[in-house]
Design an enzyme around this catalytic site. Structure first.
Site, PDB file in Angstrom:
ATOM      1  N   MET A  13      25.656   1.727  23.591  1.00 30.83           N
ATOM      2  CA  MET A  13      26.163   2.627  22.542  1.00 30.83           C
ATOM      3  C   MET A  13      27.647   2.364  22.252  1.00 30.83           C
ATOM      4  O   MET A  13      28.035   2.253  21.093  1.00 30.83           O
ATOM      5  CB  MET A  13      25.957   4.091  22.951  1.00 30.83           C
ATOM      6  CG  MET A  13      24.496   4.483  23.132  1.00 30.83           C
ATOM      7  SD  MET A  13      23.462   4.040  21.712  1.00 30.83           S
ATOM      8  CE  MET A  13      24.037   5.227  20.500  1.00 30.83           C
ATOM      9  N   ILE A  14      28.454   2.252  23.317  1.00 29.49           N
ATOM     10  CA  ILE A  14      29.884   1.992  23.064  1.00 29.49           C
ATOM     11  C   ILE A  14      30.058   0.536  22.615  1.00 29.49           C
ATOM     12  O   ILE A  14      30.801   0.254  21.669  1.00 29.49           O
ATOM     13  CB  ILE A  14      30.751   2.275  24.311  1.00 29.49           C
ATOM     14  CG1 ILE A  14      30.583   3.729  24.755  1.00 29.49           C
ATOM     15  CG2 ILE A  14      32.228   1.986  24.017  1.00 29.49           C
ATOM     16  CD1 ILE A  14      31.385   4.113  25.996  1.00 29.49           C
ATOM     17  N   GLY A  15      29.354  -0.389  23.263  1.00 33.11           N
ATOM     18  CA  GLY A  15      29.494  -1.813  22.926  1.00 33.11           C
ATOM     19  C   GLY A  15      29.178  -2.075  21.452  1.00 33.11           C
ATOM     20  O   GLY A  15      29.922  -2.782  20.756  1.00 33.11           O
ATOM     21  N   ASP A  34      25.064  -8.774  27.050  1.00 29.93           N
ATOM     22  CA  ASP A  34      24.347  -7.733  27.798  1.00 29.93           C
ATOM     23  C   ASP A  34      23.281  -8.417  28.637  1.00 29.93           C
ATOM     24  O   ASP A  34      22.925  -9.576  28.388  1.00 29.93           O
ATOM     25  CB  ASP A  34      23.693  -6.729  26.826  1.00 29.93           C
ATOM     26  CG  ASP A  34      23.471  -5.349  27.454  1.00 29.93           C
ATOM     27  OD1 ASP A  34      24.180  -4.394  27.077  1.00 29.93           O
ATOM     28  OD2 ASP A  34      22.577  -5.234  28.322  1.00 29.93           O
ATOM     29  N   ILE A 119      35.909   0.311  30.498  1.00 26.50           N
ATOM     30  CA  ILE A 119      35.535   1.667  30.063  1.00 26.50           C
ATOM     31  C   ILE A 119      34.490   2.265  31.013  1.00 26.50           C
ATOM     32  O   ILE A 119      34.316   3.479  31.090  1.00 26.50           O
ATOM     33  CB  ILE A 119      34.983   1.662  28.607  1.00 26.50           C
ATOM     34  CG1 ILE A 119      35.961   0.985  27.640  1.00 26.50           C
ATOM     35  CG2 ILE A 119      34.677   3.074  28.133  1.00 26.50           C
ATOM     36  CD1 ILE A 119      35.539   1.033  26.168  1.00 26.50           C
ATOM     37  N   ARG A 152      41.101  13.855  22.445  1.00 27.30           N
ATOM     38  CA  ARG A 152      40.349  15.122  22.519  1.00 27.30           C
ATOM     39  C   ARG A 152      41.311  16.309  22.494  1.00 27.30           C
ATOM     40  O   ARG A 152      41.113  17.284  21.774  1.00 27.30           O
ATOM     41  CB  ARG A 152      39.514  15.152  23.810  1.00 27.30           C
ATOM     42  CG  ARG A 152      38.323  14.223  23.716  1.00 27.30           C
ATOM     43  CD  ARG A 152      37.485  14.205  24.988  1.00 27.30           C
ATOM     44  NE  ARG A 152      36.258  13.454  24.738  1.00 27.30           N
ATOM     45  CZ  ARG A 152      35.590  12.758  25.658  1.00 27.30           C
ATOM     46  NH1 ARG A 152      36.024  12.715  26.899  1.00 27.30           N
ATOM     47  NH2 ARG A 152      34.490  12.112  25.330  1.00 27.30           N
ATOM     48  N   HIS A 176      40.642   9.964  35.110  1.00 30.13           N
ATOM     49  CA  HIS A 176      39.736  10.397  34.053  1.00 30.13           C
ATOM     50  C   HIS A 176      38.704  11.289  34.719  1.00 30.13           C
ATOM     51  O   HIS A 176      37.993  10.870  35.598  1.00 30.13           O
ATOM     52  CB  HIS A 176      39.066   9.168  33.435  1.00 30.13           C
ATOM     53  CG  HIS A 176      38.130   9.496  32.326  1.00 30.13           C
ATOM     54  ND1 HIS A 176      38.507  10.221  31.227  1.00 30.13           N
ATOM     55  CD2 HIS A 176      36.841   9.168  32.131  1.00 30.13           C
ATOM     56  CE1 HIS A 176      37.481  10.329  30.403  1.00 30.13           C
ATOM     57  NE2 HIS A 176      36.448   9.704  30.932  1.00 30.13           N
TER      58      HIS A 176
HETATM   59  P1  A3D Z   1      24.825   2.356  27.394  1.00 31.97           P
HETATM   60  O1  A3D Z   1      24.487   2.643  25.966  1.00 31.97           O
HETATM   61  O2  A3D Z   1      23.780   2.618  28.416  1.00 31.97           O
HETATM   62  O3  A3D Z   1      25.305   0.834  27.501  1.00 31.97           O
HETATM   63  C1  A3D Z   1      25.545   0.196  28.704  1.00 31.97           C
HETATM   64  C2  A3D Z   1      25.000  -1.195  28.583  1.00 31.97           C
HETATM   65  O4  A3D Z   1      25.342  -1.923  29.764  1.00 31.97           O
HETATM   66  C3  A3D Z   1      23.466  -1.257  28.431  1.00 31.97           C
HETATM   67  O5  A3D Z   1      23.128  -1.919  27.228  1.00 31.97           O
HETATM   68  C4  A3D Z   1      23.033  -2.073  29.662  1.00 31.97           C
HETATM   69  O6  A3D Z   1      21.942  -2.950  29.392  1.00 31.97           O
HETATM   70  C5  A3D Z   1      24.296  -2.849  29.961  1.00 31.97           C
HETATM   71  N1  A3D Z   1      24.360  -3.388  31.316  1.00 31.97           N
HETATM   72  C6  A3D Z   1      23.885  -2.856  32.474  1.00 31.97           C
HETATM   73  N2  A3D Z   1      24.137  -3.682  33.496  1.00 31.97           N
HETATM   74  C7  A3D Z   1      24.784  -4.759  32.974  1.00 31.97           C
HETATM   75  C8  A3D Z   1      25.293  -5.954  33.528  1.00 31.97           C
HETATM   76  N3  A3D Z   1      25.201  -6.214  34.836  1.00 31.97           N
HETATM   77  N4  A3D Z   1      25.910  -6.831  32.703  1.00 31.97           N
HETATM   78  C9  A3D Z   1      26.006  -6.577  31.381  1.00 31.97           C
HETATM   79  N5  A3D Z   1      25.529  -5.466  30.797  1.00 31.97           N
HETATM   80  C10 A3D Z   1      24.921  -4.579  31.592  1.00 31.97           C
HETATM   81  O7  A3D Z   1      26.136   3.185  27.832  1.00 31.97           O
HETATM   82  P2  A3D Z   1      27.425   3.542  26.945  1.00 31.97           P
HETATM   83  O8  A3D Z   1      27.780   2.379  26.103  1.00 31.97           O
HETATM   84  O9  A3D Z   1      27.219   4.877  26.308  1.00 31.97           O
HETATM   85  O10 A3D Z   1      28.505   3.755  28.114  1.00 31.97           O
HETATM   86  C11 A3D Z   1      28.959   2.661  28.878  1.00 31.97           C
HETATM   87  C12 A3D Z   1      29.842   3.108  30.036  1.00 31.97           C
HETATM   88  O11 A3D Z   1      31.018   3.733  29.538  1.00 31.97           O
HETATM   89  C13 A3D Z   1      29.200   4.140  30.989  1.00 31.97           C
HETATM   90  O12 A3D Z   1      29.518   3.817  32.334  1.00 31.97           O
HETATM   91  C14 A3D Z   1      29.879   5.438  30.592  1.00 31.97           C
HETATM   92  O13 A3D Z   1      29.905   6.383  31.651  1.00 31.97           O
HETATM   93  C15 A3D Z   1      31.259   4.942  30.252  1.00 31.97           C
HETATM   94  N6  A3D Z   1      32.075   5.841  29.428  1.00 31.97           N
HETATM   95  C16 A3D Z   1      33.397   5.938  29.753  1.00 31.97           C
HETATM   96  C17 A3D Z   1      34.226   6.745  29.013  1.00 31.97           C
HETATM   97  C18 A3D Z   1      35.676   6.841  29.368  1.00 31.97           C
HETATM   98  O14 A3D Z   1      36.419   7.543  28.724  1.00 31.97           O
HETATM   99  C19 A3D Z   1      36.190   6.092  30.497  1.00 31.97           C
HETATM  100  C20 A3D Z   1      33.725   7.475  27.924  1.00 31.97           C
HETATM  101  C21 A3D Z   1      32.376   7.362  27.620  1.00 31.97           C
HETATM  102  C22 A3D Z   1      31.546   6.528  28.383  1.00 31.97           C
END
Ligand code: A3D
Length: 320
Positions: A13-15, A34, A119, A152, A176
């Site tokens: 989602m973030i990527g 990914d 992140i 925020r 954080h």
């Molecule tokens: P999500 O949409 O699940 O995306 C994570 C991606 O990582 C998925 O597509 C997985 O397939 C991929 N992945 C898993 N293992 C691996 C690997 N070994 N190598 C490469 N890719 C892999 O999650 P998201 O995009 O919503 O969030 C990503 C991270 O950001 C999570 O850990 C959240 O907790 C974190 N996050 C941090 C903040 C901060 O403010 C620090 C805010 C929001 C989310």
């Protein structure tokens, strides 16, 4: 002059949102990496087909091969798992630590000169572990959290004061999570500190306390509403601001998780503090005088980060 290359490790989602923003801003060519087969290529193709409509010339590629991130100028890491309702950021530790190991080694082998923004949660521990596994210099590896936390805070303050978000600056220190320290004395509307605004009758201390609390649990509020995953628009936009400051040598002063070596009385930890990001990566750590309350809040935050690092070291002996 060749285009910059931005590698996004984690295309969830973030990527995906990062790729969209980076392309729309023509920050450079974008690689979405990914472990999920097909998905990063699908997102890259979808976004490439937005290019003729929007008129951006970034090239996008999706991949499951680390070789494709070779030579990246910036790497933004979101690989891992996000929170589900009822989970704390710390619940993610075991799984995401293993992910950081794979990602750190991928960066080390393919783009050791990159500026790396982490992140993945729990942020302050994961950025530390990613730095250890990648072996990059500390000034080239930072964590994104403070820009989001202060955004925020700014949003809630602007809403309360009924003024433009552009005129509100906010200051957030520490880790954080629930221990972050929003500092009202350094948060302003057009330069007027919040305590002065309270004296002017713009709001009350009670309302400010409630906003501080809402900022601290701002991520959890969104996790509960989404029901499946965590925030992604504001986290992505915050990391893009950090990447732009590096690529354009803007020298923005931004709150980020940075490696402290004695500043704020902390040694060898990543904690959220104001830093200057320019072409040299983390060019300066801004050390301000804290009052007793902020100092105490900061220490609670530092203790929480220390606890997480101890857990990381217990899980992976190469980190001890
Ligand atoms: P999500 O949409 O699940 O995306 C994570 C991606 O990582 C998925 O597509 C997985 O397939 C991929 N992945 C898993 N293992 C691996 C690997 N070994 N190598 C490469 N890719 C892999 O999650 P998201 O995009 O919503 O969030 C990503 C991270 O950001 C999570 O850990 C959240 O907790 C974190 N996050 C941090 C903040 C901060 O403010 C620090 C805010 C929001 C989310």
């Amino acid at each position: 002059m060749a285009r910059n290359k931005i590698a996004l490790v984690g295309a969830g989602m973030i990527g995906g949102t990062l790729a969209h923003l980076a392309a729309m801003k023509e920050m450079g060519d974008v690689v979405l990496f990914d472990i999920a087969e097909g998905m990063p290529a699908g997102k890259a193709l979808d976004l490439s087909q937005a290019a003729p409509v929007e008129g951006f010339d970034s090239r996008l590629k999706g991949t499951t091969d680390y070789a494709d991130i070779a030579g990246a100028d910036v790497v933004i890491v979101t690989a891992g798992i996000p929170r589900k309702p009822g989970m704390s950021r710390d619940d993610l530790l075991g799984i995401n630590l293993k992910v950081m190991k794979a990602v750190g080694e991928g960066i080390k082998a393919n783009c050791p000169d990159a500026f790396v923004i982490c992140i993945t949660n729990p942020l302050d521990a994961m950025v530390w572990a990613l730095r250890e596994f990648s072996g990059l210099p500390h000034n080239k590896v930072v964590g994104m959290a403070g820009v989001l936390d202060s955004a925020r805070f700014r949003h809630f303050l602007a809403d309360e004061f009924n003024v433009s978000v552009e005129d509100v600056t906010a200051f957030v220190l520490g880790g954080h999570g629930d221990t972050m320290v929003p500092v009202l004395e350094y948060s302003t509307v057009a330069g007027i500190p919040v305590p002065d605004l309270i004296k002017m009758g713009w709001s009350t201390q009670e309302k400010m306390d409630a906003i501080v609390q809402r900022t601290r649990s701002g991520g959890g509020e969104i996790v509960a509403l989404l029901g499946n995953g965590s925030a992604y628009y504001a986290p992505a936009t915050s990391a893009i601001q950090m990447a732009e400051s590096y690529l354009k040598d803007k020298k923005r002063v931004l709150p980020c998780a940075a490696y402290l070596e004695g500043q704020y009385g902390v040694d060898g930890l990543y904690v959220g503090v104001p830093i200057v990001i320019g072409a040299g990566g983390v060019e300066r750590i801004v050390e301000i005088e804290l009052d007793e309350a902020a100092k105490a809040g900061f220490q609670v935050s530092v203790d929480a980060v220390e606890e997480l690092l101890a857990a990381c070291k217990a899980l992976d002996s190469s980190l001890a």
